[in-house]
Design a protein around this motif. Structure first.
Motif, short mmCIF file in Angstrom:
data_model
loop_
_atom_site.label_atom_id
_atom_site.label_comp_id
_atom_site.label_asym_id
_atom_site.label_seq_id
_atom_site.Cartn_x
_atom_site.Cartn_y
_atom_site.Cartn_z
N THR A 144 33.87 -42.76 -4.70
CA THR A 144 34.47 -41.94 -3.52
C THR A 144 34.49 -40.44 -4.25
O THR A 144 34.22 -39.20 -3.87
CB THR A 144 35.65 -42.07 -2.83
OG1 THR A 144 36.56 -42.61 -4.15
CG2 THR A 144 35.79 -43.31 -1.92
N LEU A 202 31.07 -39.17 -4.15
CA LEU A 202 30.75 -38.71 -2.91
C LEU A 202 31.05 -37.33 -2.45
O LEU A 202 30.93 -36.98 -1.35
CB LEU A 202 31.27 -40.08 -1.86
CG LEU A 202 30.52 -40.13 -0.57
CD1 LEU A 202 29.12 -40.21 -0.55
CD2 LEU A 202 31.23 -41.25 0.24
N CYS A 224 25.17 -48.85 -0.92
CA CYS A 224 25.63 -47.43 -1.45
C CYS A 224 24.44 -47.03 -2.59
O CYS A 224 24.71 -45.81 -3.07
CB CYS A 224 26.94 -47.29 -2.03
SG CYS A 224 28.19 -47.51 -0.67
N GLY A 254 26.61 -42.07 3.34
CA GLY A 254 27.63 -42.47 2.26
C GLY A 254 28.88 -42.89 2.93
O GLY A 254 29.62 -43.95 2.64
#
Length: 449
Positions: free
Chosen positions: A40, A43, A104, A117
């Motif tokens: 994350t 991301l 992913c 994503g």
């Protein structure tokens, strides 16, 4: 037959218990690596359109996932109970999480792939929570009233230790590789995308043992006649019946929803505070996370030991008080430098000492909360009860993040966001205090399907 009527076994770490805890060990690759410290963060980097924009999109994606979990978790747990398919759905949901995590790998660092994503992470969160409902419900199958606290604590500890090992592997093999190899290539985010593949394989490998070591629950009568919409009607009837026959079970679900949101915030915002308030570098944050997981694992084991002796309520209360003391110390001492008995006490020292004290008490509170509900759940209805456990937790999951941001806005400094977390923990403690411990709660009576 209630869980209270089963006789204790001489051994604590039986084959079913070890296989069950192995799932917790494996799940850390999704929790710690994918959703907290690595993927994350990738991301929400500038490569996906800017940190602020990407973070906003991720937040909305996880919010939608949370809403779906809140709406569906109790019914999915109920239907696996009734249909005698608890282990089956644990396996199916775990497999879906692994597949979504592996996908992913295809999230290249490009703005147009941000939604893709976020959708993968949000969907994986949904199925992970569904798997968790069945996993937590299994606690009643592998424990007795004499061992449920220690086994729950052992499971949490295995999760923390699994997170430590997974993070170390990710750090030295992908993020800051000690040797130059294919997985250390940072072009197009390859190293981080390979972390997703690693996490999927890690989770899947350690999720398998429980499928072979823990037997499936028996199928209930009239299971085929219960349609999906009828499941909601049955759910509401059962909630009313539980409130009428065992109101303190409902009170505990409400209290735990509040303080569990505060517990989640300790880990969610711990790294942010370490970097923003105390100036930790990323490598220092990861190091703190590793040490913190070690301390949390130790705390979970110790808490489980006392849980079986003094009951889960006292363990949770002591843990929440410990968290309030440690959090207040971090807030008051802040990043300033003090002289204590002729020794310089820096902001780094403050966070290492009292930040680790926070992790020490998080483990027991989490483990005993799960053991508390396992003791309260009617025999054969554990999946539905842990579905409610997930739903109530999701229903108030906005509290700590909202108050964290509110107090930062009021005082204009990040460390004051700690006040918001402390308020949630204190509120959870106050709501829990009048709730009767499991031994004094009348067993709930629920209508048949």
């Amino acid at each position: 037959m209630s869980t209270a009527s089963r006789k204790p076994t001489a051994r604590l770490l039986t084959k079913p218990v070890l296989a069950w805890a192995s799932w917790d060990w494996g799940s850390a690759a999704f929790n710690a690596v994918m959703t907290t410290f690595v993927f994350t963060v990738y991301l929400t980097s500038d490569a996906f359109g800017g940190e602020t924009y990407a973070s906003e999109v991720l937040g909305w994606g996880l919010a939608v996932a949370g809403l779906l979990i809140a709406l569906l978790a109790p019914v999915t747990g109920q239907r696996s109970d009734v249909g005698g398919r608890r282990k089956l759905w644990l396996g199916v949901n775990s497999l879906v999480v692994a597949l979504l995590t592996a996908m992913c790998f295809f999230v290249f660092p490009r703005p147009e792939l941000l939604i893709f994503g976020v959708a993968l992470i949000a969907a994986a969160n949904i199925f992970f929570e569904f798997a968790g409902v069945n996993y937590n419900a299994m606690l009643a199958q592998i424990s007795t009233p004499h061992s449920v606290g220690r086994i729950s604590g052992f499971g949490w500890a295995m999760g923390y230790v699994g997170g430590i090992v997974a993070l170390i592997i990710v750090l030295i093999a992908f993020v800051q590789p000690v040797v130059d190899w294919f997985g250390s290539n940072t072009a197009d985010g390859l190293n981080i995308r390979l972390v997703a593949v690693f996490s999927a394989l890690w989770f899947l490998a350690f999720a398998l043992p429980v499928m072979f070591a823990v037997p499936e629950i028996p199928r209930q009568e009239r299971a085929d006649k219960l349609g999906f919409l009828a499941s909601y009607e049955l759910l509401f009837r059962r909630i009313k019946a539980i409130y009428r026959t065992s109101p303190h079970t409902i009170f505990f679900l409400l209290a735990s929803a509040i303080f569990r949101d505060g517990l989640a915030a300790v880990f969610t915002f711990g790294g942010i505070i370490a970097a923003g308030t105390f100036g930790f570098e990323l490598s220092e944050v990861i190091l703190f996370a590793i040490v913190g997981n070690v301390i949390a694992a130790i705390g979970a084991v110790i808490g489980g030991f006392f849980d079986d002796r003094v009951g889960p309520k006292l363990v949770i209360i002591v843990s929440l008080i410990g968290l309030l003391i440690a959090g207040t110390a971090v807030l008051v001492l802040g990043a300033s430098t003090y002289e204590v008995f002729g020794v310089q006490w820096t902001g780094d020292t403050t966070f290492w000492v009292f930040g680790l004290m926070l992790t020490l008490f998080v483990g027991p509170a989490q483990a005993s909360s799960r053991a508390y509900l396992a003791r309260l759940s009617p025999r054969g209805e554990e999946g539905e009860m842990f579905g409610l456990y997930a739903t109530t937790g999701r229903a108030v999951s906005f509290l700590a993040p909202a108050l964290f941001s509110l107090f930062i806005g009021i005082y204009g400094e990040q460390r004051f966001g700690i006040i918001g977390i402390l308020v949630v923990l204190f509120a959870g403690l106050l709501v829990l205090l009048p709730v009767k411990p499991p031994a004094k709660v009348a067993p709930a009576v629920v209508p048949a399907p």
